[in-house]
Scaffold this motif. Sequence first.
Motif, PDB file in Angstrom:
ATOM      1  N   TYR A   1       0.891  -1.426  -0.049  1.00 56.50           N
ATOM      2  CA  TYR A   1      -0.004  -0.160   0.068  1.00 56.50           C
ATOM      3  C   TYR A   1       0.817   1.387   0.024  1.00 56.50           C
ATOM      4  O   TYR A   1       0.255   2.322   0.192  1.00 56.50           O
ATOM      5  CB  TYR A   1      -1.185  -0.167   1.299  1.00 56.50           C
ATOM      6  CG  TYR A   1      -2.072  -0.777   0.956  1.00 56.50           C
ATOM      7  CD1 TYR A   1      -3.111  -0.648   0.292  1.00 56.50           C
ATOM      8  CD2 TYR A   1      -2.364  -2.390   1.560  1.00 56.50           C
ATOM      9  CE1 TYR A   1      -4.415  -1.328  -0.132  1.00 56.50           C
ATOM     10  CE2 TYR A   1      -3.113  -2.987   1.180  1.00 56.50           C
ATOM     11  CZ  TYR A   1      -4.465  -2.623   0.499  1.00 56.50           C
ATOM     12  OH  TYR A   1      -5.483  -3.215   0.194  1.00 56.50           O
TER      13      TYR A   1
ATOM     14  N   SER B   1      -9.076  -2.929   0.874  1.00 56.81           N
ATOM     15  CA  SER B   1      -9.546  -4.523   0.735  1.00 56.81           C
ATOM     16  C   SER B   1      -8.019  -5.096   0.059  1.00 56.81           C
ATOM     17  O   SER B   1      -8.029  -4.679  -0.960  1.00 56.81           O
ATOM     18  CB  SER B   1     -10.843  -4.793  -0.148  1.00 56.81           C
ATOM     19  OG  SER B   1     -10.831  -6.135  -0.477  1.00 56.81           O
TER      20      SER B   1
ATOM     21  N   ASP C   1      -7.785  -8.342  -0.895  1.00 53.77           N
ATOM     22  CA  ASP C   1      -8.208  -9.038  -1.920  1.00 53.77           C
ATOM     23  C   ASP C   1      -8.191  -8.095  -3.185  1.00 53.77           C
ATOM     24  O   ASP C   1      -7.742  -8.756  -4.407  1.00 53.77           O
ATOM     25  CB  ASP C   1      -9.396  -9.895  -1.694  1.00 53.77           C
ATOM     26  CG  ASP C   1      -9.318 -11.040  -0.659  1.00 53.77           C
ATOM     27  OD1 ASP C   1      -8.043 -11.183  -0.572  1.00 53.77           O
ATOM     28  OD2 ASP C   1     -10.286 -11.147  -0.020  1.00 53.77           O
ATOM     29  N   ASP C   2      -9.034  -7.025  -2.984  1.00 53.73           N
ATOM     30  CA  ASP C   2      -9.151  -6.292  -4.241  1.00 53.73           C
ATOM     31  C   ASP C   2      -8.011  -5.588  -4.663  1.00 53.73           C
ATOM     32  O   ASP C   2      -7.843  -5.518  -5.989  1.00 53.73           O
ATOM     33  CB  ASP C   2     -10.247  -5.128  -3.962  1.00 53.73           C
ATOM     34  CG  ASP C   2     -11.821  -5.577  -3.693  1.00 53.73           C
ATOM     35  OD1 ASP C   2     -12.075  -6.860  -4.101  1.00 53.73           O
ATOM     36  OD2 ASP C   2     -12.489  -4.731  -3.394  1.00 53.73           O
ATOM     37  N   HIS C   3      -7.062  -5.056  -4.051  1.00 57.22           N
ATOM     38  CA  HIS C   3      -5.912  -4.571  -4.247  1.00 57.22           C
ATOM     39  C   HIS C   3      -4.935  -5.515  -5.024  1.00 57.22           C
ATOM     40  O   HIS C   3      -4.326  -5.312  -6.162  1.00 57.22           O
ATOM     41  CB  HIS C   3      -5.215  -3.869  -3.174  1.00 57.22           C
ATOM     42  CG  HIS C   3      -4.009  -3.052  -3.601  1.00 57.22           C
ATOM     43  ND1 HIS C   3      -4.215  -1.916  -4.035  1.00 57.22           N
ATOM     44  CD2 HIS C   3      -2.663  -3.217  -3.248  1.00 57.22           C
ATOM     45  CE1 HIS C   3      -3.171  -1.491  -4.329  1.00 57.22           C
ATOM     46  NE2 HIS C   3      -2.248  -2.254  -3.850  1.00 57.22           N
TER      47      HIS C   3
ATOM     48  N   GLY D   1      -6.094  -8.260  -6.554  1.00 55.94           N
ATOM     49  CA  GLY D   1      -6.634  -8.601  -7.997  1.00 55.94           C
ATOM     50  C   GLY D   1      -6.073  -7.452  -8.787  1.00 55.94           C
ATOM     51  O   GLY D   1      -5.696  -7.748 -10.198  1.00 55.94           O
ATOM     52  N   ARG D   2      -6.073  -6.117  -8.368  1.00 54.47           N
ATOM     53  CA  ARG D   2      -5.613  -4.926  -9.354  1.00 54.47           C
ATOM     54  C   ARG D   2      -4.205  -5.191  -9.708  1.00 54.47           C
ATOM     55  O   ARG D   2      -3.723  -5.048 -10.844  1.00 54.47           O
ATOM     56  CB  ARG D   2      -5.917  -3.858  -8.761  1.00 54.47           C
ATOM     57  CG  ARG D   2      -7.423  -3.378  -8.750  1.00 54.47           C
ATOM     58  CD  ARG D   2      -7.642  -1.957  -8.552  1.00 54.47           C
ATOM     59  NE  ARG D   2      -7.172  -1.595  -7.012  1.00 54.47           N
ATOM     60  CZ  ARG D   2      -7.916  -1.683  -5.999  1.00 54.47           C
ATOM     61  NH1 ARG D   2      -9.317  -2.491  -6.149  1.00 54.47           N
ATOM     62  NH2 ARG D   2      -7.630  -1.343  -4.650  1.00 54.47           N
TER      63      ARG D   2
ATOM     64  N   GLN E   1      -3.688  -7.951 -12.118  1.00 55.17           N
ATOM     65  CA  GLN E   1      -4.157  -7.717 -13.502  1.00 55.17           C
ATOM     66  C   GLN E   1      -3.042  -6.639 -13.980  1.00 55.17           C
ATOM     67  O   GLN E   1      -2.903  -6.790 -15.333  1.00 55.17           O
ATOM     68  CB  GLN E   1      -5.720  -7.048 -13.344  1.00 55.17           C
ATOM     69  CG  GLN E   1      -5.968  -6.496 -14.440  1.00 55.17           C
ATOM     70  CD  GLN E   1      -7.450  -5.844 -14.535  1.00 55.17           C
ATOM     71  OE1 GLN E   1      -7.858  -5.197 -13.335  1.00 55.17           O
ATOM     72  NE2 GLN E   1      -8.498  -5.659 -15.501  1.00 55.17           N
TER      73      GLN E   1
END
Length: 119
Positions: free
Chosen positions: A64, A106, A108-110, A112-113, A116
Amino acid sequence: SHLVAISMDPYGFPIRLFTNERWVTGENWYAAAEARLMLDRFLMDHAYPSWPVNRWISAMFGLYRPYMEVLLDTRDEVIAAWRDGHPDRDVFEDRELEIASVLPISVDDHLGRVRQALG
């Protein structure tokens, strides 16, 4: 100096990052530009009090980092606005200002980004 705090839910999942006012942690105050330099050197790899937790915190700082920079900049903007709005008070000791910046997260969301972006 206290850089950024990690707020957890009751299950131990990180849910937000935040910065607090200087009086909350009794730290030395460093402006965002100086604090960003400290982010470069942040590493907790010692065994006490918990080696896995210390490593996890270091990993969160790596994951982060860009968000933490924004939080520190926002913190300084909030502090400056508070100082301007309360010129008769010591902004760093004013108990009416506790949390200076907040960012919901989040993992998990981060991740995932990140995946990607890496293709």
